[in-house]
Scaffold this motif. Structure first.
Motif, short mmCIF file in Angstrom:
data_model
loop_
_atom_site.label_atom_id
_atom_site.label_comp_id
_atom_site.label_asym_id
_atom_site.label_seq_id
_atom_site.Cartn_x
_atom_site.Cartn_y
_atom_site.Cartn_z
N PHE A 59 7.25 -16.55 -3.18
CA PHE A 59 7.92 -15.51 -4.17
C PHE A 59 7.48 -14.00 -4.50
CE2 PHE A 59 8.95 -20.01 -5.35
CZ PHE A 59 10.15 -19.84 -5.58
N GLY A 60 6.35 -14.10 -3.65
CA GLY A 60 5.73 -12.68 -3.56
C GLY A 60 6.49 -11.65 -2.79
N CYS A 61 6.55 -12.05 -1.35
CA CYS A 61 7.03 -11.14 -0.47
C CYS A 61 8.33 -11.63 0.12
CB CYS A 61 5.89 -10.88 0.72
SG CYS A 61 5.74 -12.59 1.86
N LYS A 325 8.26 -2.78 0.29
CA LYS A 325 8.75 -4.17 0.70
C LYS A 325 8.17 -4.95 1.47
CE LYS A 325 13.33 -3.12 -0.65
NZ LYS A 325 13.61 -1.94 -0.77
N GLU A 326 7.06 -4.23 2.29
CA GLU A 326 6.33 -5.03 3.21
C GLU A 326 4.93 -5.33 2.63
OE1 GLU A 326 7.14 -6.14 6.20
OE2 GLU A 326 9.17 -5.88 5.51
N TYR A 327 4.68 -4.96 1.31
CA TYR A 327 3.36 -5.23 0.76
C TYR A 327 2.35 -4.50 1.29
CZ TYR A 327 6.03 -7.98 -2.65
OH TYR A 327 6.91 -8.45 -3.44
N MET A 328 2.48 -3.41 1.71
CA MET A 328 1.35 -2.71 2.32
C MET A 328 1.36 -1.16 1.78
SD MET A 328 0.46 -3.99 5.11
CE MET A 328 0.68 -5.49 6.28
N THR A 329 0.29 -0.71 1.78
CA THR A 329 -0.10 0.63 1.24
C THR A 329 -0.31 1.48 2.51
OG1 THR A 329 -2.46 0.12 0.97
CG2 THR A 329 -0.98 -0.20 -0.71
N ALA A 330 -0.02 2.94 2.28
CA ALA A 330 -0.24 3.80 3.20
C ALA A 330 -0.90 5.13 2.53
CB ALA A 330 1.22 4.13 3.87
N LYS A 331 -1.61 5.58 3.27
CA LYS A 331 -2.28 7.00 3.23
C LYS A 331 -1.30 8.21 3.83
CE LYS A 331 -6.27 5.44 1.32
NZ LYS A 331 -7.65 5.87 0.76
N VAL A 332 -1.68 9.37 3.24
CA VAL A 332 -0.98 10.56 4.01
C VAL A 332 -2.06 11.67 4.21
CG1 VAL A 332 0.52 12.30 3.44
CG2 VAL A 332 1.03 10.14 2.61
N LEU A 333 -2.07 11.92 5.64
CA LEU A 333 -2.96 13.09 6.08
C LEU A 333 -2.13 14.00 6.23
CD1 LEU A 333 -5.42 12.53 9.03
CD2 LEU A 333 -4.54 14.68 8.14
N VAL A 334 -2.57 15.36 5.45
CA VAL A 334 -1.64 16.55 5.53
C VAL A 334 -2.84 17.41 6.32
CG1 VAL A 334 -0.44 18.39 4.88
CG2 VAL A 334 -0.38 16.08 3.88
N GLU A 397 6.77 -2.99 -6.76
CA GLU A 397 7.32 -4.09 -7.57
C GLU A 397 6.14 -4.69 -8.35
OE1 GLU A 397 9.32 -6.84 -5.32
OE2 GLU A 397 10.64 -5.28 -4.50
N ASP A 398 4.74 -4.43 -7.91
CA ASP A 398 3.50 -4.82 -8.54
C ASP A 398 3.34 -4.04 -9.55
OD1 ASP A 398 0.80 -5.08 -8.92
OD2 ASP A 398 0.21 -5.43 -6.93
N ASP A 449 15.57 -11.51 -9.61
CA ASP A 449 16.01 -9.94 -10.26
C ASP A 449 15.97 -9.09 -9.19
OD1 ASP A 449 12.92 -9.53 -12.05
OD2 ASP A 449 13.36 -10.24 -10.10
N ARG A 450 16.12 -9.55 -7.84
CA ARG A 450 15.81 -8.42 -6.91
C ARG A 450 16.72 -7.58 -6.54
NH1 ARG A 450 11.71 -9.95 -2.38
NH2 ARG A 450 10.12 -10.58 -3.75
N ILE A 451 17.92 -7.97 -6.26
CA ILE A 451 18.76 -7.06 -5.44
C ILE A 451 20.02 -6.85 -6.32
CG2 ILE A 451 19.90 -6.49 -3.09
CD1 ILE A 451 18.53 -9.19 -1.85
#
Ligand SMILES: [Zn+2]
Length: 591
Positions: A59-61, A325-334, A397-398, A449-451
């Motif tokens: 039910f999480g991902c 949607k993939e339950y991942m986090t990302a960083k940005v390097l400029v 969603e979190d 309540d997703r889509i």
């Protein structure tokens, strides 16, 4: 190919609870089991296993399916590999079945395309090293690419000729349809063919099995297009391919980090400087498949590397929901102004790059800062910043994470946190729906309540068909599948109505026959919760749906008469076209 009855034997001899228990600690909850999801990180268990239906759903991902789907996902295996692995587990031997002619042809075509690609890659590589390639070789050296990198990545050169590649392929007796199917040749209307890649540096694109799936080509002057890639083929899909991934896998596994860059030379330069966990998207935005591919290689941290221009902001904005949607986090390097990864790492070195990567900004914070730079901190500017951040924040969603980011944003723009939160949440987003029970059910449904499309009657009918075989006969009688508009739901509906086995084996029927992962996950989600269903309410709902669809036809006829009376010919034409399509539907329904 593996015979159906062996697959079925293995399925019956295998208990999903036991298999899942090898990696997940399960606790009994009512008739199901629950544990911490192995596919996303969580602190409270939302991963559910049903021993009676032999399915799982998180039910999480949203991951879900049969025991086969579970092992495929957990161990990164193909379906036949999974069947063999589970067969070994329960002592059932898996014999090979002879392929049908059609299957052979399909597999044959893919293999032939791989072979054509391999031959072309060798040809390009030889040409680069021969006399014709001297200019290209000088260009690569000039851009700082070493001979070692050229060798390792199989770089090549396509000569300035319309038939060099086609000559090479035909001398190896590659059939013309395969050469065209691989994208290496382009067919002319006259029935003749010419080379796609001409007078370009060529970058072979490898899949994770180290096969050449496609090519990228770059000009050495100002000619256009600057970059040219293979078209989509049976073996190459740009939304699922990353340049340099074959060389990056080991580095990603060891470091747990993946650098995502935008260009061929960016990936090459990082690898050459010892940063071996970099891969490039191929002229497309980052997709969920890309993220999955990288996380299957062991990536836990993602760093998106951008040049310091506005394109980075747009790409970052687009990738927020992908990571969500993939339950991942990302960083940005400029990178500093005027640099791309290639120029930066050549000038400043690998250590300076890794230092910047350590300080890489969180994706959401990066967007906040970009919005503040764009709009400033005047009263009006701050409101615009909040407006810009609304969508990316609501995509989260979190809720805990979202409220933490709202605090950060409030801090940055100097507005009270409560006020920011109110502004972000004010008008409910179109795709957020309050949790209510389906009208035909007795109990509330979790997490439905997703889509947006789930509001539709079609979705409700499908969720009814998946859970309650008792309604199938009625649906068959009214021919409900022919009314369906949404193709994915229509397929599930048709499959349900084609089922005539016992109710308890129905879920398995869906999981075996649905090809799309998304469809299987939907079925697993619907099937894992059992609610008492009220037959009469189902009937009411179906009647309502059929009435709605028929009313649409009546309404169309009335609008056509009106348009005729008013002499509005343009409208009349478009309505008649609509009507034509509608009656086609209807005709299909009556056959
Ligand atoms: Zn999960």
């Amino acid at each position: 190919m593996i015979p159906e009855e062996v697959i079925s034997d293995i399925k019956h001899a295998t208990d999903i609870v036991q298999v899942v228990s090898e990696t997940v600690q399960l606790k009994k909850t009512g008739s199901n089991f629950a544990g911490l999801c192995p596919f996303h990180s969580e602190k409270t268990p939302s991963f559910t296993v049903s021993p009676t239906k032999q399915i799982y759903y998180c039910f999480g991902c949203g991951a879900g399916g049969s025991v086969f789907n579970f092992v495929m996902k957990r161990d990164g295996l193909t379906f036949p590999e999974t069947v063999r692995a589970l067969g070994r587990r329960c002592g059932i031997e898996v014999p090979e079945r002879a392929l049908s002619a059609e299957e052979k042809e399909k597999i044959g075509a893919r293999e032939k395309i791989f072979l054509a690609n391999r031959l072309a890659a060798d040809f390009f590589s030889q040409t680069l090293k021969g006399g014709q390639g001297s200019g290209a070789l000088a260009y690569l050296h000039n851009r700082g690419i070493t001979d070692e990198t050229i060798e390792k990545f199989g770089l090549g050169f396509a000569p300035d000729s319309w038939d060099a590649v086609s000559g090479c392929l035909s001398s190896h007796r590659v059939p013309v349809d395969i050469a065209v199917g691989s994208g290496l040749l382009i067919a002319k209307e006259t029935g003749r063919y010419y080379d796609r890649f001409r007078n370009r540096i060529v970058f072979p694109i490898f899949d994770t099995a180290m096969q050449v799936s496609g090519f990228g080509g770059r000009v050495m002057d100002d000619a256009l297009p600057k970059y040219l890639n293979s078209p989509e083929t049976p073996v190459y899909h740009k939304a699922r391919s990353l340049y340099g991934l074959h060389a990056a896998r080991e580095g990603i596994r060891q470091s747990g980090t993946a650098f995502v860059v935008e260009g061929y030379f960016d990936a090459l330069a990082l690898h050459q400087h010892g940063i071996a966990q970099a891969a490039a998207t191929l002229g497309t935005a980052l997709t969920r498949d890309h993220v999955r591919l990288l996380s299957r290689c062991g990536a836990e941290r993602f760093v998106l590397v951008f040049d310091s221009d506005g394109a980075g902001i747009r790409a970052a904005l687009r990738s927020v929901p992908v990571f969500q949607k993939e339950y991942m986090t990302a960083k940005v390097l400029v990178l500093p102004t005027g640099h791309d990864p290639d120029s930066f790492v050549r000038e400043a070195g690998a250590d300076a790059f890794l230092e910047l990567a350590d300080k890489a900004m969180d994706l959401l914070e990066f967007l906040m800062d970009a919005a503040i730079r764009r709009h400033g901190l005047s009263v009006e500017g701050r409101l615009k910043v909040l407006g810009d951040m609304r969508e990316p924040l609501l995509a989260m969603e979190d809720r805990v994470a979202r409220s933490l980011y709202i605090r950060v944003l409030a801090d940055k723009v100097g507005i009270d946190e409560g006020a920011v939160s109110e502004k972000i949440h004010k008008a409910p987003a179109a795709n957020v729906r309050p949790q209510v029970a389906e009208p035909w059910q007795d109990a509330p449904v979790k997490s439905l309540d997703r889509i947006k499309e789930e509001n539709s009657l079609e979705f409700q009918i499908v969720s009814m068909l998946v859970r309650y075989a008792g309604i199938h006969a009625y649906c068959r009688d009214v021919g409900i599948a022919d009314y369906f508009q949404e193709p994915g739901l229509k397929e599930i509906c048709s499959l349900a109505l084609a089922y005539d086995g016992p109710p308890e084996a129905m879920t398995d029927w869906f999981l075996t026959n649905l090809r799309e992962e998304g469809q299987r996950e939907l079925v697993a989600r619907l099937a894992i919760d059992e609610f008492p269903v009220i037959h009469q309410r189902c009937v009411t709902l179906i009647d309502q749906y059929v009435r709605n669809r028929n009313r649409l036809g009546d309404d169309l006829s009335k609008r056509i008469r009106d348009a005729e009376a008013r002499g509005d010919h343009e409208l009349l034409l478009s309505l008649l076209e609509e009507k034509r399509r509608f009656s086609q539907d209807l005709k299909r329904r009556q056959h």
